[in-house]
Design a protein around this motif. Structure first.
Motif, PDB file in Angstrom:
ATOM      1  N   GLY A  73       0.824  -1.218   0.000  1.00 32.60           N
ATOM      2  CA  GLY A  73       0.000   0.000   0.000  1.00 32.60           C
ATOM      3  C   GLY A  73       0.847   1.253   0.000  1.00 32.60           C
ATOM      4  O   GLY A  73       0.516   2.239  -0.653  1.00 32.60           O
ATOM      5  N   TYR A  74       1.977   1.211   0.718  1.00 30.54           N
ATOM      6  CA  TYR A  74       2.857   2.395   0.767  1.00 30.54           C
ATOM      7  C   TYR A  74       3.472   2.691  -0.606  1.00 30.54           C
ATOM      8  O   TYR A  74       4.008   3.758  -0.837  1.00 30.54           O
ATOM      9  N   TYR A  75       3.424   1.689  -1.488  1.00 28.61           N
ATOM     10  CA  TYR A  75       3.942   1.883  -2.853  1.00 28.61           C
ATOM     11  C   TYR A  75       2.795   2.045  -3.848  1.00 28.61           C
ATOM     12  O   TYR A  75       2.995   1.912  -5.058  1.00 28.61           O
ATOM     13  N   GLY A  76       1.602   2.278  -3.340  1.00 29.69           N
ATOM     14  CA  GLY A  76       0.463   2.555  -4.207  1.00 29.69           C
ATOM     15  C   GLY A  76      -0.204   1.319  -4.784  1.00 29.69           C
ATOM     16  O   GLY A  76      -1.025   1.435  -5.689  1.00 29.69           O
ATOM     17  N   ALA A 124      -2.709   8.945  -7.167  1.00 33.54           N
ATOM     18  CA  ALA A 124      -3.265   7.626  -6.835  1.00 33.54           C
ATOM     19  C   ALA A 124      -2.343   6.905  -5.848  1.00 33.54           C
ATOM     20  O   ALA A 124      -2.805   6.295  -4.877  1.00 33.54           O
ATOM     21  N   LEU A 125      -1.035   6.995  -6.095  1.00 27.25           N
ATOM     22  CA  LEU A 125      -0.058   6.345  -5.200  1.00 27.25           C
ATOM     23  C   LEU A 125      -0.186   6.906  -3.776  1.00 27.25           C
ATOM     24  O   LEU A 125      -0.273   6.162  -2.797  1.00 27.25           O
ATOM     25  N   VAL A 132      -3.556   5.828  -2.127  1.00 23.39           N
ATOM     26  CA  VAL A 132      -3.536   4.438  -1.646  1.00 23.39           C
ATOM     27  C   VAL A 132      -2.650   4.337  -0.392  1.00 23.39           C
ATOM     28  O   VAL A 132      -2.999   3.666   0.588  1.00 23.39           O
ATOM     29  N   GLY A 133      -1.536   5.047  -0.420  1.00 24.03           N
ATOM     30  CA  GLY A 133      -0.636   5.052   0.742  1.00 24.03           C
ATOM     31  C   GLY A 133      -1.308   5.623   1.975  1.00 24.03           C
ATOM     32  O   GLY A 133      -1.205   5.069   3.071  1.00 24.03           O
ATOM     33  N   THR A 152      -3.875   3.205   3.294  1.00 20.24           N
ATOM     34  CA  THR A 152      -3.194   2.084   3.956  1.00 20.24           C
ATOM     35  C   THR A 152      -2.764   2.475   5.360  1.00 20.24           C
ATOM     36  O   THR A 152      -2.973   1.727   6.328  1.00 20.24           O
ATOM     37  N   SER A 194       9.706   4.215   1.383  1.00 24.14           N
ATOM     38  CA  SER A 194       8.618   4.175   0.395  1.00 24.14           C
ATOM     39  C   SER A 194       8.502   5.527  -0.329  1.00 24.14           C
ATOM     40  O   SER A 194       9.039   6.525   0.143  1.00 24.14           O
ATOM     41  N   PRO A 195       7.759   5.539  -1.445  1.00 25.59           N
ATOM     42  CA  PRO A 195       7.628   6.818  -2.175  1.00 25.59           C
ATOM     43  C   PRO A 195       6.562   7.751  -1.599  1.00 25.59           C
ATOM     44  O   PRO A 195       6.160   8.696  -2.270  1.00 25.59           O
ATOM     45  N   LEU A 196       6.102   7.490  -0.381  1.00 32.44           N
ATOM     46  CA  LEU A 196       5.081   8.371   0.196  1.00 32.44           C
ATOM     47  C   LEU A 196       5.688   9.718   0.561  1.00 32.44           C
ATOM     48  O   LEU A 196       6.808   9.783   1.078  1.00 32.44           O
TER      49      LEU A 196
END
Lengths: 302, 256
Positions: free
Chosen positions: A103-106, B3-4, B7-8, B11, B98-100
């Motif tokens: 989830g952290y990576y979409g 979107a990424l 979702v992050g 989560t 992560s890319p968040l």
């Protein structure tokens, strides 16, 4: 394109401790790359900068062609990391850890669940699906960290001493798994203190010492730097007086064991033939130590 | 890209929600029990012997303050313990690699503080109905104040966790600052009953303003200038957001 490009990377801790003194390094796409060095050499700092856990002092880093300063989202999406220490939430079940990471990576929940279950199965953790991570053994925790690093399908996998404290059978199964990932095209960067592991797995190796890269080449070329190699020979009987043979120094260890230091020009089959002619029959032979270990000791002067 | 991040965020919000309900006996129950005791003792046993405060019974007067006290302590406690727990176990690294974005991570943790704070606020409000009738003077002000207060103390908890190096560091602020400020913030009394010195000193306490805005929303009475206090609350949220976001972006306390 290179999977990783590091240019003049420097890191100074607290303004005084110079951990990296301007290193340059590139890792080709699809490579199985080993980053070796003694404790405190700068391996973990380099890895830390690649995964954004350590702020660099200066220099540039590109991951899959993306600069970590300007295109950090894309750079991070291409990277999977297996850290040295266990760093998951100990109360969360294995499946939840993987779903969260995806989830952290979409990755959306439905896809994340499918990928997580597939990885748990591949790494022999499916029966531990709902077990909190704190109840896993050390080896299973290592496998869970690998699964977590892969759940977002990265192109590049970094493993910081993944087999530390892992028993030999699990270590070998992890090697096989990593080799299969590499065969599928994944770039793997490995740091390890087990030089046998690096010698057997890595196509290219860099050795870092005191914040500087002191060797960086293919494993084959690096090993050619060794001027000699020591082989232990198990014989029927070893006479007290040893024959004098060209390009080899023989040393008697006991009545059935002999050590032979061969120069690069000398082949093992020639030596065995010569010993046979001298009446010394060799039953078995093995390298005294990993060849990479010898090179490592020579280069870092430990 | 959006979107990424979305979702992050979902989560992280789900993870925080699961955490709150997994350890409900630590996160939800204590405040409900404590506040019920306050209602019983100060509202029922002692309150009935106390005269009216600003034309309201004592229990009617303390209900908004007690709701606010629960929201403050729970919002703060949730974020400080969750972020420091992640730092201590090092699983905050999962987010850092992560890319968040810093915004997404911060919003994710704040969502947990808001959920717990507002949920406890709702529970306490429902319990208060057993002891006193509910009045609504300005429902919009009640909702916006409780939301902003929960956000403010969630941000404060986040900042505390970023600087904390050991468990003691996350209990110092609640014990030595938050609790005294809350108890001396006019939850149980009107500052008009204090001597001029203590009354003026109370004006330095930010919790006084929060309690009074909230009380104004319910009862229409206040010891302070409500519009000014509400504007200050918005300003404070903005200031703490900027500090928390900067700490996270620069990795202070979490990156080497």
């Amino acid at each position: 394109m290179n999977a990783i490009e590091i240019c003049n990377l420097k890191k100074t801790y607290n303004g005084t401790l110079e951990a990296l003194k301007g290193i340059n390094l590139s890792v080709k796409e699809g490579d199985f790359f080993g980053l070796l060095g003694p404790n405190g050499a700068g391996k973990s700092t380099t890895i830390g900068i690649l995964c954004s856990l350590v702020n660099k002092t200066s220099g540039s880093v590109k991951i899959a062609g993306y600069d970590i300063d300007t295109h950090w989202t894309q750079a991070k999406q291409n990277l999977g990391v297996v850290p040295q220490e266990f760093n998951f939430n100990i109360f969360e079940p294995c499946i939840q850890i993987l779903i969260n990471q995806a989830g952290y990576y979409g990755v959306r929940r439905k896809t994340a669940l499918e990928r997580a279950e597939k990885l748990l199965d591949q790494l022999g953790l499916l029966d531990k699906r709902n077990t909190p991570s704190m109840r896993l053994s050390g080896g299973l925790k290592r496998r869970l960290m690998i699964a977590r690093a892969l759940v977002h399908n990265p192109q590049i996998l970094i493993l910081d001493e993944p087999t530390a404290g892992v028993d030999i059978s699990l270590r070998r199964s992890m090697w096989t798994y990593l080799e299969s990932l590499n065969a599928q095209g994944m770039t793997i960067i490995l740091t390890t203190h087990y030089l046998e592991e690096a010698e057997s797995l890595c196509q290219n190796i860099a050795i870092i010492d005191k914040g500087t890269i002191i060797a960086n080449d293919t494993t084959k070329v690096l090993l050619q730097q060794l001027s000699s190699e020591v082989v232990v020979l198990y014989c029927e009987a070893v006479p007290n007086t040893l024959p004098t043979l060209p390009n080899v120094t023989l040393t008697k260890i006991d009545d059935s064991t002999l050590e032979a230091e061969l120069s690069q020009e000398k082949g093992l089959s020639v030596l065995l033939q010569e010993l046979g002619t001298a009446g010394i029959l060799v039953n078995r032979a093995k390298n005294k130590s990993s060849r990479l270990e010898e090179l490592f000791i020579k280069l870092v002067k430990v | 890209m959006f979107a990424l991040q979305w979702v992050g965020f979902i989560t992280l919000m789900r993870k925080e929600t699961i955490r709150i309900f997994r350890i409900w006996s630590q996160t939800l129950l204590p405040s409900v029990i404590t506040t019920t005791l306050y209602f019983l003792i100060f509202g029922g046993f002692i309150g009935s012997r106390i005269g009216k405060v600003h034309d309201h019974t004592y229990i009617e007067f303390i209900v908004p303050g007690l709701i606010m006290m629960s929201v403050i302590t729970n919002s703060y406690a949730n974020v400080v313990s969750s972020v420091f727990g992640a730092k201590f176990q090092k699983n905050i690294e999962e987010l850092l690699v992560s890319p968040l974005s810093a915004t997404t991570i911060l919003l994710g943790y704040l969502s947990g503080g808001l959920l717990r704070g507002l949920l406890i606020g709702l529970f306490v409000t429902l319990i208060s109905l057993i002891f006193a009738p509910m009045q609504f003077h300005h429902i919009g002000l009640i909702i916006s104040t409780v939301f902003l207060t929960s956000l403010l103390f969630s941000l404060a908890g986040f900042i505390n966790a970023m600087f904390a190096k050991k468990f003691d560091d996350i209990s110092i602020v609640p014990t030595f600052f938050l609790t005294p400020l809350t108890y001396l913030g006019g939850v149980f009394y009107s500052i008009q009953y204090l001597s001029p010195f203590w009354r003026h000193l109370s004006f330095l306490n930010p919790v006084l303003y929060l309690v009074n805005i909230f009380r104004y929303g319910f009862l229409g009475i206040s010891d302070i200038n409500v519009p000014l206090a509400f504007s200050s609350l918005i300003l404070l949220v903005f200031v703490l957001w900027t500090i928390a976001w900067t700490l996270l972006k620069k990795g202070i306390g979490i990156r080497q």
